[in-house]
Design an enzyme around this catalytic site. Structure first.
Site, mmCIF file in Angstrom:
data_model
loop_
_atom_site.group_PDB
_atom_site.id
_atom_site.type_symbol
_atom_site.label_atom_id
_atom_site.label_comp_id
_atom_site.label_asym_id
_atom_site.label_seq_id
_atom_site.Cartn_x
_atom_site.Cartn_y
_atom_site.Cartn_z
ATOM 1 N N ARG A 221 -14.089 -5.806 3.264
ATOM 2 C CA ARG A 221 -12.625 -5.436 3.034
ATOM 3 C C ARG A 221 -11.957 -6.746 3.442
ATOM 4 N NH1 ARG A 221 -9.930 -0.984 1.904
ATOM 5 N NH2 ARG A 221 -8.349 -2.566 1.073
ATOM 6 N N ASP B 261 -15.555 9.281 -2.868
ATOM 7 C CA ASP B 261 -14.542 9.133 -2.195
ATOM 8 C C ASP B 261 -13.924 10.484 -1.414
ATOM 9 O OD1 ASP B 261 -12.096 8.141 -1.052
ATOM 10 O OD2 ASP B 261 -11.205 7.983 -2.929
ATOM 11 N N ARG C 1 0.943 -1.119 0.028
ATOM 12 C CA ARG C 1 0.064 -0.029 -0.146
ATOM 13 C C ARG C 1 0.852 1.232 0.279
ATOM 14 N NH1 ARG C 1 -5.368 1.651 1.620
ATOM 15 N NH2 ARG C 1 -5.368 3.980 2.549
ATOM 16 N N HIS D 127 -6.874 0.950 -7.102
ATOM 17 C CA HIS D 127 -7.280 0.438 -5.459
ATOM 18 C C HIS D 127 -8.024 -0.618 -5.737
ATOM 19 C CE1 HIS D 127 -7.682 0.145 -1.261
ATOM 20 N NE2 HIS D 127 -8.479 1.199 -0.999
ATOM 21 N N GLN E 270 -10.105 -2.781 -3.009
ATOM 22 C CA GLN E 270 -11.622 -2.092 -2.408
ATOM 23 C C GLN E 270 -12.571 -2.405 -3.233
ATOM 24 O OE1 GLN E 270 -12.077 0.299 0.079
ATOM 25 N NE2 GLN E 270 -14.210 -0.039 -0.805
ATOM 26 N N CYS F 237 -15.587 4.315 0.213
ATOM 27 C CA CYS F 237 -14.377 3.510 0.690
ATOM 28 C C CYS F 237 -13.874 3.632 2.084
ATOM 29 C CB CYS F 237 -13.515 3.527 -0.387
ATOM 30 S SG CYS F 237 -12.697 5.346 -0.855
#
Length: 334
Positions: free
Chosen positions: A316, A234, A111, A138, A141, A277
């Site tokens: 997740r 987001d 990440r 991403h 996600q 997210c």
């Protein structure tokens, strides 16, 4: 009985195009199976004696904790490594770090900032590497997002998802491609200055056309969300872009998801949900929102019956677990 495709064994995830459409859908199904098993109180050993390195350049709540518990639930281990913990990219090249960690660990979740760094880890480590977020994509996600949609609506096909906000950030890029691959109609509602990268848009549209769905871009959010079943947003300022905070708030204020925008879908009394997210600036309880108030979503929407953000957050862990299991556990030996 758990079931996943043999072709996923030993595989890395750089972006959603790393998997075929069928493999992506299969992994979402596996995550649902693993979730049901955990909710039934079962802890397995599919990752017994498997160890995963978590290389994090960016802070995290969901990705970090989801990865650790995903491994632990199935008898594996995960080690959290930040830049101060290792010589990554400073005293030692990414290539050399990858070759060291690949001889110690069974997999690596990265990440951070650069997509190239993630790809170099996969190239040189010799073990599966999963993209837990880069500046460009991403993908982990999106698996959680789509598991949540499937749980709520029963199916992915026929759904229309409207992404509202910064249309060219990492989440938007991955959600757009995910929709194309999973036969979801995608609408991007954003300012002209923040429209998707033309190359990323063209790539997703090619996949969408193959699957019989559409990808559209609107600068008018009211017009864009008409007919949508999912409103997704987001944060307006991505990590690393904090110097642009005031500019982005001014530019994106008309794209806030509030109840008026939810009503503009025409589905307020039907098939409609809100996703984010996280983290979300929806109230006055953060340093950012003490003066500005709610940003990308209002508290009224965030706390409404339409909001599935905490189901999405939990998912997740289940979807990351599915990635670990499918790549590190030989299904033939189970």
């Amino acid at each position: 009985m758990l079931n996943w495709m043999d072709s996923l064994y030993g595989r890395s995830l750089m972006r959603l195009t790393s998997f075929t459409d069928e493999e992506m859908l299969n992994l979402i199904d596996l995550a649902g199976q693993l979730k049901a098993r955990r909710h039934a109180g079962v802890r397995g050993d599919l990752l017994k004696r498997k160890n995963i390195a978590l290389i994090f350049e960016k802070s995290s709540t969901r990705t970090r904790n989801s990865s650790i518990i995903a491994a632990r639930d199935e008898g594996g281990g995960a080690e959290y490594l930040t830049r101060p913990d290792i010589h990554f990219g400073k005293k030692e090249s990414v290539k050399d770090t990858a070759r060291v960690l690949g001889r110690i660990y069974d997999g690596i979740l990265f990440r951070g900032f650069s997509q190239q760094t993630c790809e170099d880890l996969a190239k040189y480590s010799g073990v599966p590497v999963w993209n837990g977020l880069t500046d460009d994509y991403h993908p982990t996600q999106v698996f959680a997002d789509f598991l949540t949609i499937k749980e709520t609506f029963g199916s992915l096909e026929g759904v229309t998802l409207a992404y509202v906000g910064d249309g060219r950030n990492n989440v938007a890029n991955s959600v757009m491609m995910g929709c194309a691959k999973c036969k979801i109609n995608y609408v991007c509602c954003c300012p002209k200055e923040l429209e998707p990268d033309p190359k990323v848009l063209a790539e997703a549209r090619e996949v969408a056309e193959r699957n019989g769905v559409t990808i559209k871009v609107f600068n008018d959010p009211i017009e864009g969300v008409k007919g949508a079943n999912v409103l997704y947003t987001d944060v307006w300022v991505s990590m690393g872009e904090e110097s642009k905070t005031a500019e982005r708030i001014k530019m994106l204020r008309p794209y806030q998801i509030n109840m008026d925008l939810m009503r503009a879908t025409g589905n307020i009394d039907g098939k409609l949900m809100f996703l984010h997210c996280l983290p979300a600036f929806h109230d006055y309880n953060t340093e950012v929102t003490k003066e500005s108030g709610a940003l990308e979503v209002t508290d009224e929407v965030f706390e409404s019956k339409y909001s599935k953000v905490f189901d999405e957050s939990e998912n997740r862990m289940h979807t990351i677990k599915a990635l670990f299991v499918s790549a590190l556990c030989d299904r033939k030996s189970v």
